[in-house]
Design a protein around this motif. Sequence first.
Motif, mmCIF file in Angstrom:
data_model
loop_
_atom_site.group_PDB
_atom_site.id
_atom_site.type_symbol
_atom_site.label_atom_id
_atom_site.label_comp_id
_atom_site.label_asym_id
_atom_site.label_seq_id
_atom_site.Cartn_x
_atom_site.Cartn_y
_atom_site.Cartn_z
ATOM 1 N N SER A 87 -18.540 129.905 28.406
ATOM 2 C CA SER A 87 -17.334 129.698 29.208
ATOM 3 C C SER A 87 -16.152 129.302 28.319
ATOM 4 O O SER A 87 -15.009 129.675 28.602
ATOM 5 C CB SER A 87 -17.578 128.638 30.282
ATOM 6 O OG SER A 87 -18.003 127.426 29.689
ATOM 7 N N THR A 90 -13.572 131.884 27.012
ATOM 8 C CA THR A 90 -12.544 132.452 27.875
ATOM 9 C C THR A 90 -11.159 132.248 27.274
ATOM 10 O O THR A 90 -10.765 131.119 26.968
ATOM 11 C CB THR A 90 -12.592 131.804 29.272
ATOM 12 O OG1 THR A 90 -13.822 132.156 29.906
ATOM 13 C CG2 THR A 90 -11.431 132.267 30.129
ATOM 14 N N THR A 122 -12.779 136.821 30.177
ATOM 15 C CA THR A 122 -13.109 135.753 31.115
ATOM 16 C C THR A 122 -14.621 135.672 31.225
ATOM 17 O O THR A 122 -15.279 136.656 31.568
ATOM 18 C CB THR A 122 -12.497 136.008 32.493
ATOM 19 O OG1 THR A 122 -11.079 136.172 32.364
ATOM 20 C CG2 THR A 122 -12.779 134.845 33.433
ATOM 21 N N SER A 124 -17.716 133.892 33.048
ATOM 22 C CA SER A 124 -18.103 133.116 34.224
ATOM 23 C C SER A 124 -19.457 132.461 33.987
ATOM 24 O O SER A 124 -20.355 133.052 33.386
ATOM 25 C CB SER A 124 -18.162 134.015 35.449
ATOM 26 O OG SER A 124 -19.163 135.003 35.292
#
Length: 125
Positions: A87, A90, A122, A124
Motif C-alpha cells: 500500500s 501508492t 494505486t 489496494s
Amino acid sequence: VQLQASGGGLVQAGGSLRLSCAASGFTLDYYGIGWFRQAPGKEREGVSCTNSRSGSTYYADSVKGRFTISRDNAKNTVYLQVNSLKSEDTAVYYCAVKPVTCGSNWLLSYRYDYWGQGTLVTVSS
C-alpha cells in the motif's frame, strides 16, 4: 523532447505492474534514466536509476528486491517492473533523465533535466 510514462493502474497488494517510459525527440543513449514517485502529501522520492550505456542500476532501499529497472535501447524505452506491491507504494510515478549517468546523486530530483508526466499506481490492501 518528450518522456511518456505509462503502465500505472489499480492493483491489489502483492500484485505487479510494468511501468514504461518512452522517449521521443532524443535518444536515451547518453543519459541516466530515473524513476521517482510522489505519494499524496509527501515529497518526491527517487526509486531507481539506470545508466543507458553501461546498464548499471541503482535502487532505493525501500524497493530493493521488489522493483527492477531495465531498458530497451532499440525502443528508446525504460521499464520499471514493480512486484510485491504494498500500500505504501501508492504514488504517481515519474520518469526523468539526467546527463550522462545516474551517478552518486541520482536520488536528487533537481539533477534531472526532463520529466515525464507521471503515471498513477494505486495499491489496494
